[in-house]
Design an enzyme around this catalytic site. Structure first.
Site, PDB file in Angstrom:
ATOM      1  N   LEU A  25       0.476  -4.616  10.009  1.00 39.96           N
ATOM      2  CA  LEU A  25      -0.264  -4.705  11.277  1.00 39.96           C
ATOM      3  C   LEU A  25      -0.816  -3.355  11.716  1.00 39.96           C
ATOM      4  CD1 LEU A  25       1.812  -7.274  13.381  1.00 39.96           C
ATOM      5  CD2 LEU A  25      -0.416  -7.616  12.294  1.00 39.96           C
ATOM      6  N   ASN A  56       5.383   0.763   7.342  1.00 43.33           N
ATOM      7  CA  ASN A  56       4.666   1.985   6.927  1.00 43.33           C
ATOM      8  C   ASN A  56       3.537   2.342   7.891  1.00 43.33           C
ATOM      9  OD1 ASN A  56       3.076  -0.179   6.015  1.00 43.33           O
ATOM     10  ND2 ASN A  56       2.373   0.892   4.181  1.00 43.33           N
ATOM     11  N   ASP A 114       8.265  -0.671   1.870  1.00 40.42           N
ATOM     12  CA  ASP A 114       6.983  -1.100   1.294  1.00 40.42           C
ATOM     13  C   ASP A 114       5.884  -0.047   1.355  1.00 40.42           C
ATOM     14  OD1 ASP A 114       5.399  -3.124  -0.020  1.00 40.42           O
ATOM     15  OD2 ASP A 114       4.221  -3.141   1.809  1.00 40.42           O
ATOM     16  N   ASN A 240      -2.193  -2.621  -4.560  1.00 43.75           N
ATOM     17  CA  ASN A 240      -0.993  -2.196  -5.246  1.00 43.75           C
ATOM     18  C   ASN A 240       0.144  -3.200  -5.036  1.00 43.75           C
ATOM     19  OD1 ASN A 240       0.577  -0.537  -6.736  1.00 43.75           O
ATOM     20  ND2 ASN A 240       0.828   1.037  -5.180  1.00 43.75           N
ATOM     21  N   ASP A 267       0.625  -9.846   1.795  1.00 41.15           N
ATOM     22  CA  ASP A 267       0.467  -8.377   1.745  1.00 41.15           C
ATOM     23  C   ASP A 267      -0.861  -7.994   2.411  1.00 41.15           C
ATOM     24  OD1 ASP A 267       0.972  -5.737   1.379  1.00 41.15           O
ATOM     25  OD2 ASP A 267       0.767  -5.727  -0.803  1.00 41.15           O
ATOM     26  N   HIS A 271      -7.846  -2.150   5.784  1.00 38.18           N
ATOM     27  CA  HIS A 271      -8.310  -0.765   5.696  1.00 38.18           C
ATOM     28  C   HIS A 271      -9.713  -0.680   6.264  1.00 38.18           C
ATOM     29  CE1 HIS A 271      -5.013   1.048   3.522  1.00 38.18           C
ATOM     30  NE2 HIS A 271      -5.018   0.066   2.647  1.00 38.18           N
ATOM     31  N   PHE A 285      -5.519   1.533  -1.393  1.00 38.12           N
ATOM     32  CA  PHE A 285      -4.977   0.310  -1.988  1.00 38.12           C
ATOM     33  C   PHE A 285      -4.805  -0.744  -0.900  1.00 38.12           C
ATOM     34  CE2 PHE A 285      -3.275   3.461  -5.051  1.00 38.12           C
ATOM     35  CZ  PHE A 285      -3.499   2.820  -6.265  1.00 38.12           C
TER      36      PHE A 285
HETATM   37  O1  DOR Z   1      -2.051  -2.588  -1.654  1.00 34.18           O
HETATM   38  C1  DOR Z   1      -1.161  -2.188  -0.924  1.00 34.18           C
HETATM   39  N1  DOR Z   1      -1.416  -1.792   0.328  1.00 34.18           N
HETATM   40  N2  DOR Z   1       0.057  -2.130  -1.395  1.00 34.18           N
HETATM   41  C2  DOR Z   1       1.056  -1.569  -0.714  1.00 34.18           C
HETATM   42  O2  DOR Z   1       2.138  -1.559  -1.202  1.00 34.18           O
HETATM   43  C3  DOR Z   1       0.814  -0.945   0.604  1.00 34.18           C
HETATM   44  C4  DOR Z   1      -0.359  -1.533   1.236  1.00 34.18           C
HETATM   45  C5  DOR Z   1      -0.853  -0.766   2.405  1.00 34.18           C
HETATM   46  O3  DOR Z   1      -0.045  -0.408   3.289  1.00 34.18           O
HETATM   47  O4  DOR Z   1      -2.060  -0.535   2.513  1.00 34.18           O
HETATM   48 ZN    ZN Z   2       4.101  -3.193  -1.459  1.00 37.31          ZN
HETATM   49 ZN    ZN Z   3       2.642  -4.330   1.534  1.00 35.76          ZN
END
Ligand code: DOR
Ligand code: ZN
Ligand code: ZN
Length: 392
Positions: A25, A56, A114, A240, A267, A271, A285
């Site tokens: 989020l 994260n 994560d 990722n 997931d 971005h 990623f």
């Molecule tokens: O693709 C990903 N984006 N993999 C991850 O493990 C973290 C995530 C992110 O926080 O953008």
């Molecule tokens: Zn992950």
């Molecule tokens: Zn994730």
């Protein structure tokens, strides 16, 4: 309570509200990518009524105050249930354990590092024991950074062809194997996030055959696309773990079909355009996923005969609820009225401009999919009506 409204739902699936155990989020710290307000609206449009948010953020959700903060903010500004996930180590630095007990008591639904892997096995094993003690699962991001290096896509024929550094399958598998081994005897409910390779599926299968307490999730992009999608260098195919080979995708689908993989999670990783509109190697990623997940499940898994509708829905409701140990994921009388109404036959073309998410980073824009969310109800309140958010 008596019903005060009748919803015509002939030909539709009326199911428990969808539950996503893996969402970013971005709040606090990265509000230009997503907020609790926009991310929960995106969830509701995707049919989700409960989502777990990853820690994260900036600051990292690694203490009880921040867990409380997310809960409060979600109550005030969110439109679906939000369950915060606490970090395993302070600041996700991998050095010192976060206070897992206090976070669990404050309402953290799980712990996870994560985005990173806790490389100190001794520390991780201790965290597993604490998670067991406080009855919350550990959600494991499996990636050995020494093997992944600066790779940006799956290491295979396509990475060779495209001249992009690869992330080999064993970067994932070595940590899957390690975490399965470490979890033995700790009592932890180990959950493997976003598994993507044939080797990971094999390790999971073997662990389950030994009777170990482990579950795994797969993301819609990993059962829909292969590394061939990277041709064209669209950074919206970068995440990722990365999109894997056709053989990996086949084994993921088989494992969904035979029940080895019990959970589908998005997931959802929003971005900003600036993080994606650049060279493949430099792009961030992650892709958004909440608003396309159900339709991808119907189109790729139900329509293709891998799953029955009931099996698909169980992987997005009952099974995640069981992992979290929450009283949701069923339509039994007396439970909270978190419900989703789906028209499984409706087809549409994905249009990222219509997303409620603040971000548009999807590889599925323009794709024709089957299965539309008509209604999302949270605690009996209509949040989505005829595919549109009902604004309060
Ligand atoms: O693709 C990903 N984006 N993999 C991850 O493990 C973290 C995530 C992110 O926080 O953008
Ligand atoms: Zn992950
Ligand atoms: Zn994730």
């Amino acid at each position: 309570m008596v019903a005060d409204q009748v919803i015509e739902a002939a030909g539709c699936w009326v199911v428990p509200g969808l539950i996503d155990v893996h969402v970013h989020l971005r709040e606090p710290g990265f509000e230009h990518k997503e907020t609790i307000a926009t991310g929960t609206r995106s969830a509701a449009l995707g049919g989700f009524t409960t989502i777990c948010c990853m820690p994260n953020t900036s600051p990292v959700i690694d203490n009880e105050i921040l867990v409380e903060y997310i809960k409060l903010k979600a109550e005030r500004e969110g439109v679906v249930h939000v369950l915060p996930v606490g970090a395993i180590t302070k600041g996700q630095k991998g050095e010192e354990l976060a206070n897992i007990g206090k976070m669990a008591q404050a309402g953290a639904c799980a712990i996870s590092e994560d985005g990173k892997t806790v490389m100190n096995a001794g520390l991780l094993k201790k965290a597993m024991k604490y998670a067991a003690m406080f009855h919350i699962p550990m959600l494991s991001h499996c990636e050995d950074p020494t093997l992944a290096g600066s790779g940006a896509m799956h290491g295979g024929a396509y990475s060779e062809l495209l001249g992009i550094k690869g992330i080999p399958a064993d970067a994932e598998e070595v940590i899957v194997a390690r975490d399965l081994l470490l979890a033995r005897g700790t009592g932890v409910k180990l959950h493997l996030c976003h598994i993507s390779t044939k080797g990971s599926v094999q390790l999971l299968r073997e662990a389950k055959a030994r009777g170990e307490q482990v579950t795994a999730e797969v993301c819609p992009h990993h059962f829909t696309l292969t590394d061939a999608a990277v041709e064209g260098y669209d950074a919206n195919t970068k995440m990722n773990p990365p999109l894997r080979s056709a053989e990996d995708v086949k084994s993921i689908k088989r494992a969904l079909a035979d029940g080895t993989i019990e959970i589908i999670a998005t997931d959802h990783a929003p971005h900003h355009e600036d993080d994606k509109n650049c060279e493949y190697e430099n792009a961030a990623f992650g892709i958004v996923g909440l608003e396309t997940a159900l339709a991808l499940g119907i189109t790729q898994l139900v329509q293709e005969g891998y799953l029955t509708p009931m099996q698909l829905i169980a992987k997005m409701t009952l099974h995640p609820a069981k992992l979290l140990g929450i009283d949701k994921g069923t339509l039994e009388v007396g439970r909270a009225a978190d419900m989703t109404i789906i028209d499984p036959a409706a087809t549409y073309r994905v249009n990222m401009q219509e997303f409620a998410s603040k971000s548009r980073n999807t590889p599925f824009h323009g794709m024709n999919l089957q299965g539309k969310i008509r209604y999302t109800l949270v605690d009996g309140k209509i949040i989505v009506e005829e595919g549109k958010l009902v604004e309060e």
